[in-house]
Design a protein around this motif. Structure first.
Motif, PDB file in Angstrom:
ATOM      1  N   SER A 315     -10.103  -0.959   5.142  1.00 50.32           N
ATOM      2  CA  SER A 315     -10.942  -1.662   4.171  1.00 50.32           C
ATOM      3  C   SER A 315     -10.247  -1.714   2.818  1.00 50.32           C
ATOM      4  CB  SER A 315     -12.293  -0.956   4.029  1.00 50.32           C
ATOM      5  OG  SER A 315     -13.021  -1.484   2.939  1.00 50.32           O
ATOM      6  N   LEU A 316     -10.356  -2.865   2.124  1.00 50.20           N
ATOM      7  CA  LEU A 316      -9.771  -2.966   0.790  1.00 50.20           C
ATOM      8  C   LEU A 316     -10.441  -2.010  -0.184  1.00 50.20           C
ATOM      9  CD1 LEU A 316      -8.947  -6.717   0.134  1.00 50.20           C
ATOM     10  CD2 LEU A 316      -7.615  -4.944   1.232  1.00 50.20           C
ATOM     11  N   ASN A 317     -11.658  -1.541   0.123  1.00 54.56           N
ATOM     12  CA  ASN A 317     -12.308  -0.550  -0.735  1.00 54.56           C
ATOM     13  C   ASN A 317     -11.538   0.767  -0.740  1.00 54.56           C
ATOM     14  OD1 ASN A 317     -14.408  -2.321  -1.382  1.00 54.56           O
ATOM     15  ND2 ASN A 317     -15.597  -1.715   0.421  1.00 54.56           N
ATOM     16  N   SER A 318     -10.689   0.977   0.287  1.00 50.08           N
ATOM     17  CA  SER A 318      -9.886   2.204   0.388  1.00 50.08           C
ATOM     18  C   SER A 318      -8.502   2.025  -0.210  1.00 50.08           C
ATOM     19  CB  SER A 318      -9.756   2.620   1.865  1.00 50.08           C
ATOM     20  OG  SER A 318     -11.013   2.794   2.459  1.00 50.08           O
ATOM     21  N   ILE A 319      -8.208   0.836  -0.746  1.00 48.77           N
ATOM     22  CA  ILE A 319      -6.854   0.554  -1.245  1.00 48.77           C
ATOM     23  C   ILE A 319      -6.957   0.064  -2.688  1.00 48.77           C
ATOM     24  CG2 ILE A 319      -4.656  -0.565  -0.709  1.00 48.77           C
ATOM     25  CD1 ILE A 319      -5.700  -1.279   2.004  1.00 48.77           C
ATOM     26  N   PRO A 320      -7.136   0.941  -3.660  1.00 51.00           N
ATOM     27  CA  PRO A 320      -7.101   0.487  -5.055  1.00 51.00           C
ATOM     28  C   PRO A 320      -5.690   0.062  -5.454  1.00 51.00           C
ATOM     29  CG  PRO A 320      -7.180   2.878  -4.943  1.00 51.00           C
ATOM     30  CD  PRO A 320      -7.364   2.388  -3.541  1.00 51.00           C
ATOM     31  N   VAL A 321      -5.585  -0.657  -6.566  1.00 49.06           N
ATOM     32  CA  VAL A 321      -4.279  -1.071  -7.070  1.00 49.06           C
ATOM     33  C   VAL A 321      -3.414   0.172  -7.290  1.00 49.06           C
ATOM     34  CG1 VAL A 321      -3.080  -2.133  -9.010  1.00 49.06           C
ATOM     35  CG2 VAL A 321      -5.162  -3.171  -8.125  1.00 49.06           C
ATOM     36  N   GLY A 322      -2.157   0.097  -6.841  1.00 46.42           N
ATOM     37  CA  GLY A 322      -1.248   1.226  -6.949  1.00 46.42           C
ATOM     38  C   GLY A 322      -1.103   2.007  -5.655  1.00 46.42           C
ATOM     39  N   THR A 323      -1.869   1.626  -4.598  1.00 45.93           N
ATOM     40  CA  THR A 323      -1.828   2.339  -3.322  1.00 45.93           C
ATOM     41  C   THR A 323      -0.653   1.857  -2.471  1.00 45.93           C
ATOM     42  OG1 THR A 323      -4.222   2.639  -3.322  1.00 45.93           O
ATOM     43  CG2 THR A 323      -3.110   2.820  -1.198  1.00 45.93           C
ATOM     44  N   TYR A 324      -0.013   2.801  -1.766  1.00 46.99           N
ATOM     45  CA  TYR A 324       1.043   2.487  -0.803  1.00 46.99           C
ATOM     46  C   TYR A 324       0.484   2.619   0.614  1.00 46.99           C
ATOM     47  CZ  TYR A 324       4.458   3.112  -4.610  1.00 46.99           C
ATOM     48  OH  TYR A 324       5.167   3.020  -5.771  1.00 46.99           O
ATOM     49  N   VAL A 325       0.893   1.734   1.519  1.00 45.09           N
ATOM     50  CA  VAL A 325       0.477   1.783   2.917  1.00 45.09           C
ATOM     51  C   VAL A 325       1.733   1.683   3.790  1.00 45.09           C
ATOM     52  CG1 VAL A 325      -0.880   0.692   4.740  1.00 45.09           C
ATOM     53  CG2 VAL A 325      -1.744   0.706   2.384  1.00 45.09           C
ATOM     54  N   CYS A 326       1.881   2.644   4.730  1.00 48.16           N
ATOM     55  CA  CYS A 326       2.990   2.592   5.679  1.00 48.16           C
ATOM     56  C   CYS A 326       2.630   1.649   6.829  1.00 48.16           C
ATOM     57  CB  CYS A 326       3.297   3.979   6.222  1.00 48.16           C
ATOM     58  SG  CYS A 326       3.918   5.157   4.996  1.00 48.16           S
ATOM     59  N   VAL A 327       3.643   0.971   7.367  1.00 46.66           N
ATOM     60  CA  VAL A 327       3.435   0.017   8.459  1.00 46.66           C
ATOM     61  C   VAL A 327       4.517   0.227   9.512  1.00 46.66           C
ATOM     62  CG1 VAL A 327       3.216  -2.419   9.087  1.00 46.66           C
ATOM     63  CG2 VAL A 327       2.500  -1.660   6.810  1.00 46.66           C
ATOM     64  N   LYS A 328       4.116   0.208  10.770  1.00 46.44           N
ATOM     65  CA  LYS A 328       5.059   0.081  11.878  1.00 46.44           C
ATOM     66  C   LYS A 328       4.966  -1.372  12.318  1.00 46.44           C
ATOM     67  CE  LYS A 328       6.899   3.129  13.516  1.00 46.44           C
ATOM     68  NZ  LYS A 328       8.184   3.769  13.220  1.00 46.44           N
ATOM     69  N   THR A 329       6.030  -2.153  12.059  1.00 48.64           N
ATOM     70  CA  THR A 329       5.943  -3.597  12.248  1.00 48.64           C
ATOM     71  C   THR A 329       5.873  -3.964  13.732  1.00 48.64           C
ATOM     72  OG1 THR A 329       8.325  -4.063  12.400  1.00 48.64           O
ATOM     73  CG2 THR A 329       7.380  -3.817  10.183  1.00 48.64           C
ATOM     74  N   SER A 330       5.569  -5.215  13.984  1.00 48.35           N
ATOM     75  CA  SER A 330       5.473  -5.696  15.363  1.00 48.35           C
ATOM     76  C   SER A 330       6.822  -5.630  16.079  1.00 48.35           C
ATOM     77  CB  SER A 330       4.943  -7.139  15.371  1.00 48.35           C
ATOM     78  OG  SER A 330       5.819  -8.003  14.642  1.00 48.35           O
ATOM     79  N   GLU A 331       7.912  -5.524  15.296  1.00 49.81           N
ATOM     80  CA  GLU A 331       9.238  -5.374  15.896  1.00 49.81           C
ATOM     81  C   GLU A 331       9.694  -3.923  15.908  1.00 49.81           C
ATOM     82  OE1 GLU A 331      12.079  -8.076  14.239  1.00 49.81           O
ATOM     83  OE2 GLU A 331      10.785  -9.827  14.474  1.00 49.81           O
ATOM     84  N   GLY A 332       8.772  -2.994  15.573  1.00 48.32           N
ATOM     85  CA  GLY A 332       9.073  -1.579  15.679  1.00 48.32           C
ATOM     86  C   GLY A 332       9.767  -0.956  14.490  1.00 48.32           C
ATOM     87  N   ARG A 333       9.903  -1.690  13.375  1.00 50.35           N
ATOM     88  CA  ARG A 333      10.572  -1.143  12.201  1.00 50.35           C
ATOM     89  C   ARG A 333       9.581  -0.387  11.324  1.00 50.35           C
ATOM     90  NH1 ARG A 333      12.884  -6.389  12.621  1.00 50.35           N
ATOM     91  NH2 ARG A 333      15.102  -6.292  13.183  1.00 50.35           N
ATOM     92  N   THR A 334      10.115   0.561  10.534  1.00 48.11           N
ATOM     93  CA  THR A 334       9.308   1.297   9.564  1.00 48.11           C
ATOM     94  C   THR A 334       9.269   0.512   8.261  1.00 48.11           C
ATOM     95  OG1 THR A 334       9.922   3.414  10.547  1.00 48.11           O
ATOM     96  CG2 THR A 334       9.076   3.461   8.295  1.00 48.11           C
ATOM     97  N   SER A 335       8.069   0.330   7.700  1.00 50.86           N
ATOM     98  CA  SER A 335       7.906  -0.477   6.496  1.00 50.86           C
ATOM     99  C   SER A 335       6.859   0.181   5.593  1.00 50.86           C
ATOM    100  CB  SER A 335       7.460  -1.900   6.863  1.00 50.86           C
ATOM    101  OG  SER A 335       7.296  -2.715   5.712  1.00 50.86           O
ATOM    102  N   GLN A 336       6.843  -0.240   4.334  1.00 49.23           N
ATOM    103  CA  GLN A 336       5.842   0.242   3.386  1.00 49.23           C
ATOM    104  C   GLN A 336       5.578  -0.860   2.358  1.00 49.23           C
ATOM    105  OE1 GLN A 336       5.292   4.403   1.198  1.00 49.23           O
ATOM    106  NE2 GLN A 336       6.854   3.228   0.149  1.00 49.23           N
ATOM    107  N   PHE A 337       4.290  -1.075   2.033  1.00 45.94           N
ATOM    108  CA  PHE A 337       3.991  -2.004   0.951  1.00 45.94           C
ATOM    109  C   PHE A 337       3.106  -1.325  -0.076  1.00 45.94           C
ATOM    110  CE2 PHE A 337      -0.448  -3.030   1.679  1.00 45.94           C
ATOM    111  CZ  PHE A 337      -0.642  -2.925   3.047  1.00 45.94           C
ATOM    112  N   ARG A 338       3.165  -1.845  -1.305  1.00 46.47           N
ATOM    113  CA  ARG A 338       2.340  -1.348  -2.418  1.00 46.47           C
ATOM    114  C   ARG A 338       1.473  -2.494  -2.921  1.00 46.47           C
ATOM    115  NH1 ARG A 338       1.833  -0.908  -8.073  1.00 46.47           N
ATOM    116  NH2 ARG A 338       1.411   1.204  -8.839  1.00 46.47           N
ATOM    117  N   LEU A 339       0.187  -2.214  -3.145  1.00 45.84           N
ATOM    118  CA  LEU A 339      -0.706  -3.201  -3.739  1.00 45.84           C
ATOM    119  C   LEU A 339      -0.501  -3.163  -5.254  1.00 45.84           C
ATOM    120  CD1 LEU A 339      -2.940  -5.272  -3.702  1.00 45.84           C
ATOM    121  CD2 LEU A 339      -4.620  -3.430  -3.573  1.00 45.84           C
TER     122      LEU A 339
END
Length: 356
Positions: A315-339
């Motif tokens: 939920s976007l309610n759990s991701i305030p500005v400045g939050t980082y989220v780790c992602v395992k992409t559909s191709e299996g790579r490790t990724s991270q994005f910041r809002l």
């Protein structure tokens, strides 16, 4: 008297800057050289644009490592505050001492303005800026314990003494240890310092496999603790990961993004900006990708690589500005994005995907 005259002349400029700071929640600054703008707060993030010398920007956020988020007529992003300065004073009048100048200091507690005259200075905090916090008390003999390698994840610190059992947050979950003062640590496999025990005598970024994520009790002490099996030397950490793709993404509501290449709406998208209603919105993984929010901190490659991933939406309610989220992409790579923020309903993201 020179300081007083300079302060009087400075008040007009300060008032204008104060109005700007209150209304726009930002501070104007200029680039002092050709300056790279990056997708995140550090030199490891990708370059999204380059500022020419004397380019005016609005500084809206600064972090403890000296990197600030700037906005301007172009892609916004992060720059090192070392290469920012206050804009030149404008307007007529030469009543101020010519040896006085305006100085902008960007620190973790917020921007401050200084009027520097000769060898002295008068510092004027921006309106709404809290005073800087008092310096932390000196650290004594203590050890800090971390859930993740490289001192990441949740942590707690403990002075000299014994913990006969660890709580659920840290039981069988300690992976790295930092020592302060003359402190040493003893980690044991069972409660009440039972079972195999191991000594930590220096900062350890990754515990040996014999005790990594296995400690159920511990003691912090100084000097030598007899009858303790010393930990082997910490393993050589792998070389820094190779960046596969990085940059800034403007993700519009209901659109998807591919974090393997930074494209929008492609068949291999990894995240979807899902809007159920105007108030109920999510980041939803797509095409087999998985997400790991954790505590929302910047975990980088090492932390995201060992994160607990799930196919559940966030939920976007759990991701305030400045939050980082780790992602395992559909191709299996490790990724991270910041809002980084919003423009209307559009999310502004900065991301990095690494080659595994």
């Amino acid at each position: 008297m020179k300081i007083l005259r300079a302060l009087k002349a400075f008040s007009t400029a300060l008032a204008a800057l104060a109005i700007s700071a209150v209304s726009a929640a930002a501070v104007e600054a200029v680039a002092t050289t050709w300056l790279n703008v990056r997708s995140g707060p550090g030199g490891g993030f990708g370059v999204v644009t380059t500022l020419a010398p004397n380019t005016v920007v609005n500084v809206s956020e600064c972090q403890d490592n000296g990197w600030c988020y700037v906005e301007h007529a172009g892609p916004s992003g992060w720059v090192s505050s070392t290469y920012l300065a206050a804009p030149a004073a404008s307007g007529g009048g030469a009543s101020a001492d010519p040896n006085c100048k305006l100085s902008l200091t960007l620190g973790p507690s917020g921007p401050t303005l200084s009027l520097v005259c000769g060898d002295g200075s008068v510092t004027v905090p921006l309106p709404g800026t809290p005073p800087p916090p008092p310096p932390p008390p000196p650290v004594g003999d203590q050890a800090c314990f971390y859930q993740d390698p490289n001192y990441g994840g949740q942590e707690f610190c403990y002075g000299t003494g014994t913990l006969n059992s660890l709580n659920a947050t840290f039981n069988n979950k300690i992976s790295s240890v930092k020592l302060f003062g003359a402190a040493r640590a003893r980690l044991c496999d069972n409660t009440n310092l039972g079972g195999p025990c191991f000594a930590v005598t220096s900062d350890t970024a990754l515990l040996t496999a014999a005790i990594n994520d296995k400690a159920s009790s511990l003691a912090v002490h100084t000097g030598i603790w007899l009858d303790v099996v010393p930990l082997p030397l910490p393993p050589v950490l792998p070389l820094l990961p190779v960046t596969h793709s990085t940059g800034a993404i403007d993700l519009h509501q209901t659109f998807s993004a591919n974090l393997d290449n930074g494209s929008i709406g492609s068949a291999g998208a990894d995240i979807w900006y899902q809007a159920v209603t105007a108030a109920e919105k999510y980041i939803t993984p797509r095409n087999g990708a998985q997400l790991a929010l954790g505590d929302g901190s910047n975990r980088g490659y090492a932390g995201c690589r060992v994160a607990s991933f799930s196919g559940a939406q966030i939920s976007l309610n759990s991701i305030p500005v400045g939050t980082y989220v780790c992602v395992k992409t559909s191709e299996g790579r490790t990724s991270q994005f910041r809002l980084n923020g919003y423009v209307g309903t559009t999310m502004k993201l900065g991301y990095t995907t690494w080659t595994n």
